[in-house]
Design an enzyme around this catalytic site. Structure first.
Site, PDB file in Angstrom:
ATOM      1  N   ARG A 181     -15.008 -59.938  -8.474  1.00  0.00           N
ATOM      2  CA  ARG A 181     -15.239 -58.752  -7.640  1.00  0.00           C
ATOM      3  C   ARG A 181     -13.935 -57.999  -7.401  1.00  0.00           C
ATOM      4  NH1 ARG A 181     -13.527 -56.045  -3.202  1.00  0.00           N
ATOM      5  NH2 ARG A 181     -13.282 -58.018  -2.084  1.00  0.00           N
ATOM      6  N   ASP A 182     -13.068 -58.537  -6.570  1.00  0.00           N
ATOM      7  CA  ASP A 182     -11.844 -57.829  -6.220  1.00  0.00           C
ATOM      8  C   ASP A 182     -10.921 -57.686  -7.423  1.00  0.00           C
ATOM      9  OD1 ASP A 182     -10.267 -56.493  -4.323  1.00  0.00           O
ATOM     10  OD2 ASP A 182      -9.058 -58.263  -3.959  1.00  0.00           O
ATOM     11  N   HIS A 206      -6.402 -63.552   2.659  1.00  0.00           N
ATOM     12  CA  HIS A 206      -6.494 -62.826   1.388  1.00  0.00           C
ATOM     13  C   HIS A 206      -5.164 -62.124   1.164  1.00  0.00           C
ATOM     14  CE1 HIS A 206      -8.809 -60.285  -1.591  1.00  0.00           C
ATOM     15  NE2 HIS A 206      -7.790 -59.480  -1.346  1.00  0.00           N
ATOM     16  N   CYS A 239      -6.680 -52.863  -4.957  1.00  0.00           N
ATOM     17  CA  CYS A 239      -7.627 -52.081  -4.158  1.00  0.00           C
ATOM     18  C   CYS A 239      -7.644 -50.654  -4.703  1.00  0.00           C
ATOM     19  CB  CYS A 239      -7.223 -52.078  -2.686  1.00  0.00           C
ATOM     20  SG  CYS A 239      -8.297 -51.038  -1.659  1.00  0.00           S
ATOM     21  N   ASN A 248      -4.223 -59.636  -6.801  1.00  0.00           N
ATOM     22  CA  ASN A 248      -4.288 -60.767  -5.893  1.00  0.00           C
ATOM     23  C   ASN A 248      -3.329 -61.864  -6.355  1.00  0.00           C
ATOM     24  OD1 ASN A 248      -7.061 -60.198  -4.339  1.00  0.00           O
ATOM     25  ND2 ASN A 248      -7.333 -59.679  -6.488  1.00  0.00           N
TER      26      ASN A 248
END
Length: 303
Positions: free
Chosen positions: A16-17, A209, A242, A251
């Site tokens: 996802r991210d 996170h 993002c 990440n």
């Protein structure tokens, strides 16, 4: 560090991210393969989709099909990002193929919240309370992610007191995740935020996170473990970012984090070598020259 010998859960957010900030939109079959490889590497809690507007986040346009297609195995839990009530409706409509958990983001910055979600932080919290109540009644595990808790790309530093207010006003939930959305945090902030939110968290477990934008993500992860956080987000290969925050790079990498924790006698259940292979593989699928993760190049080290 007082956590030696215990477990730390790694929440895999790459599907996802990780994927949502990459230019290439992968077919559903590749996403499902990505999830299957993550499970084979030992990851048991995986964020696989986001119920977002396809015109804003085209990488997540096939959220329903991904959830219908990922392998279902005992002990494996799938997470979906929900941004509003419509997103929850989409999750509920999946019935037997629905995710196990809902992750909802509230941004700890009015400016960022307005740019990202079209409303103030207070309005976003009000929407969250409604969605969380419905989701919990439907049997979902509900996580509130407080985004930009360590700093905002538009308005600068974020006060721990403001983050505490967000958590205090959130209402009943199952987990709180504090997110360094743009990778500006340092370990002392982890401690400050933990001290700020724990008194109002009501015993709800803390998760973190981190992005590695300024190369502090892994130091922050260790600080979070020391502060009693029980789960840490990471993405295989260290991909992601993002799409609504300038210069927010990937990440922290799952394989690099698992190496750090496993080698510190903090059990993750993740096979570092297998995870590194998945990180390299997904980089190839995305046509990246190299992924940010280091383990795919350096390899594990046997102690």
């Amino acid at each position: 560090m007082e956590q030696r010998g215990v477990g730390v859960e790694i929440v895999e957010v790459g599907p996802r991210d990780g994927l949502q900030n990459e230019k290439r939109v992968l077919p559903t079959s590749v996403k499902v393969d990505y999830v299957s490889r993550a499970v084979a590497a030992g990851l048991r809690r995986i964020e696989v989709a986001a119920f977002a507007r396809p015109d804003r986040v085209p990488q997540m346009a096939d959220a329903e099909e991904v959830l219908r297609s990922v392998p279902r195995s005992p002990g494996v839990r799938y997470v979906a990002l929900v941004l509003n009530g419509r997103g929850l409706d989409r999750a509920l409509a999946l019935e037997a193929a629905r995710p196990d958990e809902i992750n909802y983001v509230v941004v700890a910055s009015d400016e960022f919240s307005r740019r990202n979600q079209g409303m103030s932080t207070a309005a976003s919290l009000a929407a969250f309370r409604d969605v969380a109540a419905r989701a919990r009644d439907a049997g979902f595990f509900v996580t509130l992610t407080v985004a930009a808790a360590f700093g905002c790309p538009f308005s600068g530093p974020v006060s721990p007191d403001f983050v505490r207010t967000v958590v205090e006003d959130a209402g009943p939930l199952d987990e709180i995740c504090l997110a360094d959305t743009i990778g500006v945090g340092v370990p002392v902030q982890v401690s400050e935020l933990a001290a700020a939110v724990r008194p109002v968290a009501g015993g709800v477990p803390l998760r973190a996170h981190f992005h590695n934008t300024r190369n502090t993500g892994y130091a922050n992860a260790i600080a979070a473990v020391s502060e009693g956080f029980v789960a840490l987000d990471a993405s295989l290969g260290g991909i992601g970012g993002c799409p609504f925050a300038p210069a927010a790079t990937g990440n922290i990498a799952t394989e690099d984090l698992a190496y750090l924790l496993n080698s510190s006698a903090l059990k993750t259940g993740v096979d570092v070598t297998a995870a590194a292979a998945v990180g390299t593989w997904i980089g190839g699928q995305l046509d990246l020259d190299a992924v940010p993760a280091q383990l795919g190049r350096a390899g594990d080290f046997t102690r």
